[in-house]
Design a protein around this motif. Structure first.
Motif, PDB file in Angstrom:
ATOM      1  N   PHE A 229       0.864  -1.177   0.000  1.00  0.00           N
ATOM      2  CA  PHE A 229       0.000   0.000   0.000  1.00  0.00           C
ATOM      3  C   PHE A 229       0.900   1.226   0.000  1.00  0.00           C
ATOM      4  O   PHE A 229       1.769   1.378   0.870  1.00  0.00           O
ATOM      5  CB  PHE A 229      -0.906   0.004   1.234  1.00  0.00           C
ATOM      6  CG  PHE A 229      -1.700   1.268   1.420  1.00  0.00           C
ATOM      7  CD1 PHE A 229      -2.751   1.576   0.573  1.00  0.00           C
ATOM      8  CD2 PHE A 229      -1.381   2.157   2.434  1.00  0.00           C
ATOM      9  CE1 PHE A 229      -3.481   2.743   0.729  1.00  0.00           C
ATOM     10  CE2 PHE A 229      -2.111   3.323   2.615  1.00  0.00           C
ATOM     11  CZ  PHE A 229      -3.163   3.618   1.753  1.00  0.00           C
ATOM     12  N   GLY A 230       0.728   2.100  -0.989  1.00  0.00           N
ATOM     13  CA  GLY A 230       1.583   3.273  -1.110  1.00  0.00           C
ATOM     14  C   GLY A 230       1.193   4.374  -0.133  1.00  0.00           C
ATOM     15  O   GLY A 230       0.023   4.564   0.185  1.00  0.00           O
ATOM     16  N   GLN A 231       2.185   5.095   0.353  1.00  0.00           N
ATOM     17  CA  GLN A 231       1.951   6.182   1.302  1.00  0.00           C
ATOM     18  C   GLN A 231       1.086   7.270   0.674  1.00  0.00           C
ATOM     19  O   GLN A 231       1.247   7.628  -0.491  1.00  0.00           O
ATOM     20  CB  GLN A 231       3.284   6.769   1.742  1.00  0.00           C
ATOM     21  CG  GLN A 231       3.166   7.953   2.693  1.00  0.00           C
ATOM     22  CD  GLN A 231       4.502   8.407   3.200  1.00  0.00           C
ATOM     23  OE1 GLN A 231       5.125   7.738   4.013  1.00  0.00           O
ATOM     24  NE2 GLN A 231       4.967   9.550   2.695  1.00  0.00           N
ATOM     25  N   THR A 232       0.146   7.805   1.456  1.00  0.00           N
ATOM     26  CA  THR A 232      -0.676   8.931   1.038  1.00  0.00           C
ATOM     27  C   THR A 232      -0.428  10.093   1.989  1.00  0.00           C
ATOM     28  O   THR A 232       0.372   9.989   2.925  1.00  0.00           O
ATOM     29  CB  THR A 232      -2.170   8.557   1.054  1.00  0.00           C
ATOM     30  OG1 THR A 232      -2.585   8.363   2.419  1.00  0.00           O
ATOM     31  CG2 THR A 232      -2.428   7.279   0.269  1.00  0.00           C
ATOM     32  N   GLY A 233      -1.153  11.175   1.760  1.00  0.00           N
ATOM     33  CA  GLY A 233      -0.995  12.312   2.640  1.00  0.00           C
ATOM     34  C   GLY A 233      -1.465  12.041   4.050  1.00  0.00           C
ATOM     35  O   GLY A 233      -1.018  12.698   4.995  1.00  0.00           O
ATOM     36  N   THR A 234      -2.378  11.062   4.215  1.00  0.00           N
ATOM     37  CA  THR A 234      -2.950  10.798   5.536  1.00  0.00           C
ATOM     38  C   THR A 234      -2.537   9.456   6.130  1.00  0.00           C
ATOM     39  O   THR A 234      -2.677   9.251   7.331  1.00  0.00           O
ATOM     40  CB  THR A 234      -4.487  10.827   5.449  1.00  0.00           C
ATOM     41  OG1 THR A 234      -4.922   9.859   4.479  1.00  0.00           O
ATOM     42  CG2 THR A 234      -4.982  12.210   5.030  1.00  0.00           C
ATOM     43  N   HIS A 235      -2.036   8.540   5.314  1.00  0.00           N
ATOM     44  CA  HIS A 235      -1.728   7.192   5.789  1.00  0.00           C
ATOM     45  C   HIS A 235      -0.323   6.779   5.346  1.00  0.00           C
ATOM     46  O   HIS A 235       0.093   7.063   4.218  1.00  0.00           O
ATOM     47  CB  HIS A 235      -2.746   6.178   5.246  1.00  0.00           C
ATOM     48  CG  HIS A 235      -4.121   6.347   5.824  1.00  0.00           C
ATOM     49  ND1 HIS A 235      -4.938   7.386   5.461  1.00  0.00           N
ATOM     50  CD2 HIS A 235      -4.807   5.608   6.737  1.00  0.00           C
ATOM     51  CE1 HIS A 235      -6.084   7.303   6.125  1.00  0.00           C
ATOM     52  NE2 HIS A 235      -6.028   6.228   6.901  1.00  0.00           N
ATOM     53  N   GLY A 236       0.361   6.075   6.241  1.00  0.00           N
ATOM     54  CA  GLY A 236       1.678   5.560   5.914  1.00  0.00           C
ATOM     55  C   GLY A 236       1.597   4.370   4.967  1.00  0.00           C
ATOM     56  O   GLY A 236       0.574   3.684   4.892  1.00  0.00           O
ATOM     57  N   GLY A 237       2.670   4.126   4.252  1.00  0.00           N
ATOM     58  CA  GLY A 237       2.722   2.977   3.353  1.00  0.00           C
ATOM     59  C   GLY A 237       3.105   1.714   4.114  1.00  0.00           C
ATOM     60  O   GLY A 237       3.656   1.757   5.217  1.00  0.00           O
ATOM     61  N   SER A 238       2.813   0.568   3.542  1.00  0.00           N
ATOM     62  CA  SER A 238       3.169  -0.718   4.149  1.00  0.00           C
ATOM     63  C   SER A 238       3.316  -1.767   3.060  1.00  0.00           C
ATOM     64  O   SER A 238       2.734  -1.655   1.979  1.00  0.00           O
ATOM     65  CB  SER A 238       2.120  -1.162   5.181  1.00  0.00           C
ATOM     66  OG  SER A 238       0.821  -1.149   4.619  1.00  0.00           O
TER      67      SER A 238
END
Length: 481
Positions: A229-238
């Motif tokens: 899952f790619g990092q977004t402005g509100t959530h970290g990537g994993s």
């Protein structure tokens, strides 16, 4: 830890103190904003209304009885100087809420005198970084105040996420399987990317903490599958752990046919033989009589598998065979109808006794001996290790049948002897347990023995044995005298 912003009105008459409950927050956290309006002198200044201004990404916490949507009345408390605290808005007309402004304008506004305190709660749904929280506005009889950007500023961090990959089924080339992950912290609508050996094979949308993607491998071999899952402005990537998926070549079709030896008869042993095509060792065949399993056997190099069947009922019967398949070869099924003859009134029951089997090691020869109670020659005895046929021996004139067995598997084994029946004598069988111990493996010889070890037969030890050691007069040369 809270952070505070303070602002004078500019005329020196009024002061605003605005507090946010946390300096640093994570996406999804709840914060409380409190604004307090005070007077600096005794000049009368009644308040008509007060308003909180916030960025749209701060979502007001609504009443439990109202939907969480823009325009729903928020959880807000305000306290004028008369000492009355208003909480959860008994009269909804007193509050107006938009995505960015909460305004309190009660009918008794003209009775408000500073200090006036307004408290509201928000869910942080903002991008990571420094967030200006907005400001405060009021309208009074002698002075208005518009401080929409007074702050304070807080730090917003991304919400952590995780992606856990469920192990997919090992498919064959051209067979579709489902790649599936369970997620945590990723909102519905988030995109999870799937890669196979580093190459993207598609994205899947998260819904209810799940994301799935159909995948059809085009080549055989061990494939490394990963989800991220790619990092977004509100959530970290994993990124998930790597899963190894073994893709087999496309299986060849197979057929299996079954035949019964001779004419089956109640009480007599009949050999059922299944033949798998293409031939080759691997897999097993399960035999069924009218849907009930009667035995199973492994498929040999010649593609055949056989069992002994002793019919217990006469008439038309159906024998089904199910081939399990093997690497590169697909499963298949077959069936034949058979007519089982009834037992003759003159047929005689027999008893077969298998002698106890002595404990032996893997690879050690064992003599298996079965005795049929009738003292006559004829018929055969099949010996089995579980469902595996060990071999067949004829019944001698003394009613015995013997066979040599070289067990290849240790443990407690079930050995079975099945008398085929002969003439008017019916089939019978017996079983015994055998304990097979593991094969003894001799230790490897020491390739580099220690010359100081007296057990190695070194020249020194040989000399000592001849009396040439310390204090001895003999030597190795004395062998020649």
């Amino acid at each position: 830890m809270s952070t505070t912003a303070q602002q004078d009105s500019g005329l020196g008459q009024m002061k605003i103190n605005r507090t946010v409950s946390e300096r640093a927050v994570t996406y999804g956290d709840e914060i409380t904003i409190t604004s307090k309006l005070e007077r600096r002198n005794a000049n009368v200044n009644l308040i008509y209304w007060v308003a909180e201004h916030t960025p749209e990404c701060l979502k007001p916490v609504p009443f439990a009885s109202l939907p969480a949507q823009p325009g729903a009345e928020p959880v807000v408390t305000w306290s004028p100087s008369n000492g009355t605290a208003y909480t959860d808005i008994s009269n909804r007309s007193e509050v107006d809420a938009t995505p960015t402004v909460i305004t309190v304008d009660p009918p008794l506004a003209n009775s408000w005198e500073p200090p006036v305190t307004m408290t509201s709660r928000y869910i942080v749904e903002c991008d990571a970084g420094q967030l200006a929280t907005g400001g405060f506005q009021f309208d009074g009889t002698t002075r208005d105040g518009d401080f929409r950007t007074m702050g304070p500023t807080i730090s917003v961090q991304r919400m952590g996420t995780s992606v856990f990959f469920a192990q997919p089924t090992n498919p064959e080339v051209g067979q579709q399987v489902t790649l599936r992950v369970t997620t945590s912290g990723i909102p519905d609508g988030g995109q999870v990317a799937f890669t196979v050996d580093g190459q993207n094979v598609g994205n899947a949308t998260v819904s209810g903490n799940q994301a799935t993607l159909p995948w059809t491998p085009s080549g055989a071999g061990t494939k490394q599958v990963r989800a991220s899952f790619g990092q977004t402005g509100t959530h970290g990537g994993s990124v998930s752990q790597v899963r190894d998926v073994v893709v087999s070549p496309t299986n060849a079709a197979s057929t299996v046919a079954v035949v019964a030896a001779g004419t089956p008869k109640v009480g007599l042993s009949t050999q059922l033989t299944a033949t798998v095509s293409p031939a080759g060792a691997g897999g097993e065949v399960v035999f069924l009589e009218d849907g009930a399993q009667i035995g199973k056997a492994p498929v040999g190099e010649d593609g055949t598998a056989s069992i002994d069947w002793v019919p217990s009922a006469s008439g038309e019967r159906t024998i089904d065979v199910n081939f399990s398949g093997r690497s590169g070869v697909a499963p298949s099924n077959g069936a034949i109808p058979v007519t089982v003859a009834a037992a003759d009134p003159s047929d005689m029951a027999t008893t077969t006794t298998l002698e106890p089997i002595a404990t032996a090691r893997v690879g050690q020869q064992i003599t298996l001996k079965a005795t049929v109670e009738v003292d006559m020659a004829g018929g055969t005895v099949n010996f089995y290790d579980g469902n595996d046929l060990i071999g067949t021996a004829p019944v001698q004139s003394d009613g015995t049948a013997t066979l040599t067995w070289d067990p290849t598997t240790d443990g407690e084994r079930t050995v079975r002897a099945v008398f085929s029946g002969h003439g008017v004598y019916l089939s019978s069988q017996d079983t015994k347990q055998a304990i097979i111990t593991p094969k003894v493996v001799d230790p490897e010889p020491d390739p580099d023995p220690d010359p100081t070890d007296p057990a190695t037969g070194s020249l020194g030890s040989l000399t000592d044995s001849l009396g040439g050691g310390a204090g001895g007069a003999g030597s190795l040369s004395s062998l020649g005298r």
